[in-house]
Design an enzyme around this catalytic site. Structure first.
Site, PDB file in Angstrom:
ATOM      1  N   ALA A  81       3.521  -9.898   1.943  1.00 38.78           N
ATOM      2  CA  ALA A  81       2.584  -8.679   2.104  1.00 38.78           C
ATOM      3  C   ALA A  81       1.214  -9.541   1.607  1.00 38.78           C
ATOM      4  O   ALA A  81       1.360 -10.551   0.834  1.00 38.78           O
ATOM      5  CB  ALA A  81       3.019  -7.733   1.118  1.00 38.78           C
ATOM      6  N   HIS A  82       0.155  -8.284   1.143  1.00 38.93           N
ATOM      7  CA  HIS A  82      -1.562  -9.019   0.677  1.00 38.93           C
ATOM      8  C   HIS A  82      -1.257 -10.006  -0.470  1.00 38.93           C
ATOM      9  O   HIS A  82      -0.653  -9.447  -1.853  1.00 38.93           O
ATOM     10  CB  HIS A  82      -2.497  -8.005   0.658  1.00 38.93           C
ATOM     11  CG  HIS A  82      -1.743  -6.796  -0.344  1.00 38.93           C
ATOM     12  ND1 HIS A  82      -2.480  -6.048   0.375  1.00 38.93           N
ATOM     13  CD2 HIS A  82      -0.427  -6.617  -1.194  1.00 38.93           C
ATOM     14  CE1 HIS A  82      -2.039  -4.546  -0.503  1.00 38.93           C
ATOM     15  NE2 HIS A  82      -0.968  -5.103  -1.199  1.00 38.93           N
TER      16      HIS A  82
END
Lengths: 316, 316, 316
Positions: C229-230
């Site tokens: 994820a980011h």
């Protein structure tokens, strides 16, 4: 396809007036020109209210078929239904349809493929390697990042963002199996409908419905590597985090929130406004709203925390 | 590659008659022109029955090497084996091979890439964005949906359906690691063989074997986002639901049925005709057939239900 | 964008000297020409040390804003921050940038798209269907297998191997939500940085950072279908097996080893040199090194084995 031809294909007796059958559908959605099937005793009760023009069934269901409907009696209705789907499946592409229409202001990469019969709205970005199948529809202001695949007849609404590598409309995991365990493919005659203002991450897979549609409703957010099986419905503004999977025909109410790596078993209904912690495995229909669940099999989130505490004490 | 060159590359002493080594392989499958390796004491017992022309080993395994076989002694056989795979790895594409052959009636999108040396059977559909590598073989009547990638030397049988974005033949997750934790890539010299009548969903990944083949056998069904690691075998007519993962070298017998989000650890053998509930994590070889399993670590499905009942009572 | 325009866009009062704002950033990383935001009381303590030129905040945080910084006061700072990201998001492609530069010895398939402003090093292989976005950078000796997508502004180092279908740089799963549960997209202004000697399997997804970068550090190995994820950081030489998922902003130390189907919750820090068995779910920051963990919620591996033993006895 003539009803007499269908009967011959699936090995059913057929007498009486022949008629043209245009498609296949479920008992509850079929109309008078469509053929349906009963492959499971629990659906026999739906027969009287069905408008289907014909029904594939076994001898046990025969007496429930109303006189207005033609019964095609076979030993293995599910297998024969699967056989028949191959005949109603459209070609991979409608090469004779009109060239795709592209709305004003839309940028379609020269490396994207837009099949005949497709329609793209205004101000869209269709990037390199995207595939848009025949009769697929994309609304306005929508971005399809590189290598997104939108199978034929599927729809993506306006103001949607679909990230790279996501596949919308692949056939669901459906087949009939015989006693030897050999499988017969069920061609999926339905589609996927993604409503407006939906964002989907990269490398997710959303399968088309067997009949009718798989839905992702307005404003929903799906993360990367999410699996949505055939005939699911994801409610408006729902949030589905990474690597979550939904089995076939499950329906999530509005604003359902799923943590990462969650799962939902098939044929469940989940009331709106529930939250599921990461890795929750939902195994039953949920009728209450506003709850937080966790665990597998799922339970109230506080109960799950309590069990974890008990287990921790167990080893001391 | 000459044995003397290999010795020099991996820093082994080499005396005696030189010979040409054509490839690398496991102890049990190597022939007299191939080199193998022993990197783990448990494989020393396989040395006497190996037909390998040469074996990379450490000094502890040296005394077991028969006189007919050349031993290349190094400190770190696994690392040196990894080093050597780079030399036997084929080029990414065989640009000098003959142009791909395409069977009668097959439709290959102008946006698909079919590398030299590949072969496609009759009446196939190879859609936009598909990549078929050098010497890959596709049987008759097979459909590869958009953006499927079939790496070089891999095979897909007849009457198969592979959905969009699925990758067949990527290198497995293999590397040697030194004491600092630095990794050396193991190039994967094997391939993937998908037999006839197999359907695979979208965005699944099936890795090629290190040596020999990863197999998906006749009639199997794989769903979306399934991970099949190097050297696995999926038995005939098996059913693998969405987001399931198989670790390296595991072998599933015929008609194995896995619910969604299941997992199988590496190097296991699973007898035919077993069923695994969703999220089962298989941690041991299974010799019985006809059972239903669940849980992680896996157990009999009824035992798992019993434990869930006990846990539920625990919190009351 | 002028500060006065930003104020108008997000409905904030603005008086005083106007100035040009060049970008958005976090409190700790913003400089005097950048705007930041405070949307959560726990970040109020970071305000005094921030160098941001302006801060979007609610009335509760107002008194902490130093006089050198302009406060833009709104009711819903997170929502307004999201609104503003749309204005700072770059175009999908920089069509006016210079043509991409391709280093000597690199082979770029005629079916790959390399956007303007991108740069590819020497001796790379960029295969069919690959997309490399504007200003993306690829080092030397790197292979991107078919259909890899590298979003704009992202970087892949030298001697990397990225397998087919992997997506690097898709927007993370980020949005603001109002009381009705309606979501506002957060455009992701950061990028992904893959350092040298990294190998990533097929169909994995690595999201770009909201601001700054998501990192996969030197020598790391990621398997197939992995979700990053980011704003995550994967430490040097880490090993992440198939179908593992990392939630946003988690940081793994050097040589972290994760078995398949593992997960890490968001905003955690994991010390170097820890090992996690397959399916471990990490729910807290880990400060020790050299341990083996298992289970969900995670615990010492031996404790997990002990619990499994207790549970097994429970049903006898």
């Amino acid at each position: 396809m003539k009803l007499s031809e269908i009967a011959q294909l699936i090995g059913a007796q057929f007498t009486g007036d022949d008629k043209e059958i245009t498609s296949m559908n479920t008992l509850s959605e079929a109309n008078a020109t469509e053929i349906s099937f009963v492959a499971n005793a629990k659906y026999i009760k739906e027969i009287p209210s069905s408008n289907a023009g014909a029904i594939i069934c076994d001898v046990k269901a025969l007496e429930k078929i109303p006189s207005t409907c033609t019964a095609l009696v076979v030993d293995a209705p599910y297998w024969q239904m699967a056989v028949l789907t191959a005949k109603f499946a459209p070609t991979l592409e409608d090469i004779n349809s009109a060239k795709a229409s592209i709305g004003e202001g839309s940028i379609v990469s020269s490396r994207a493929e837009v099949a005949n019969g497709a329609s793209i709205g205004k101000n869209c970005n269709i990037m390199a390697g995207v595939y848009i199948g025949s009769n697929a529809i994309v609304g306005d202001n929508t971005t399809l990042y590189p290598n997104v695949v939108l199978y034929r007849d599927c729809r993506v609404g306006s103001s949607c963002v679909i990230h790279a590598g996501t596949v919308i409309g692949s056939d669901g995991f459906g087949f009939a199996s015989d006693k030897m365990g050999i499988h017969k493919k069920i061609y999926h005659l339905g589609n996927v409908v993604i409503e407006d203002d939906v964002e989907i991450g990269s490398n997710s897979s959303i399968d088309r419905a067997v009949f009718s549609s798989t839905y992702v409703k307005r404003g929903a957010r799906l993360d990367n590597l999410v699996h949505v099986a055939h005939n699911c419905e994801i409610g408006e503004y729902s949030v589905i985090a990474g690597q979550t999977g939904l089995a076939g025909s499950s329906k999530l109410g509005r604003s359902s929130v799923f943590g990462a790596q969650s799962g939902v078993a098939g044929h469940l209904e989940i009331a709106p406004f529930n939250t599921f912690a990461a890795r929750t495995g939902v195994t039953k229909t949920i009728k209450e709203s506003g709850k937080i669940f966790a665990g597998f099999p799922f339970m109230d989130h506080r109960a799950w925390l309590k069990i974890q505490g008990k287990l921790a004490r167990l080893i001391k």
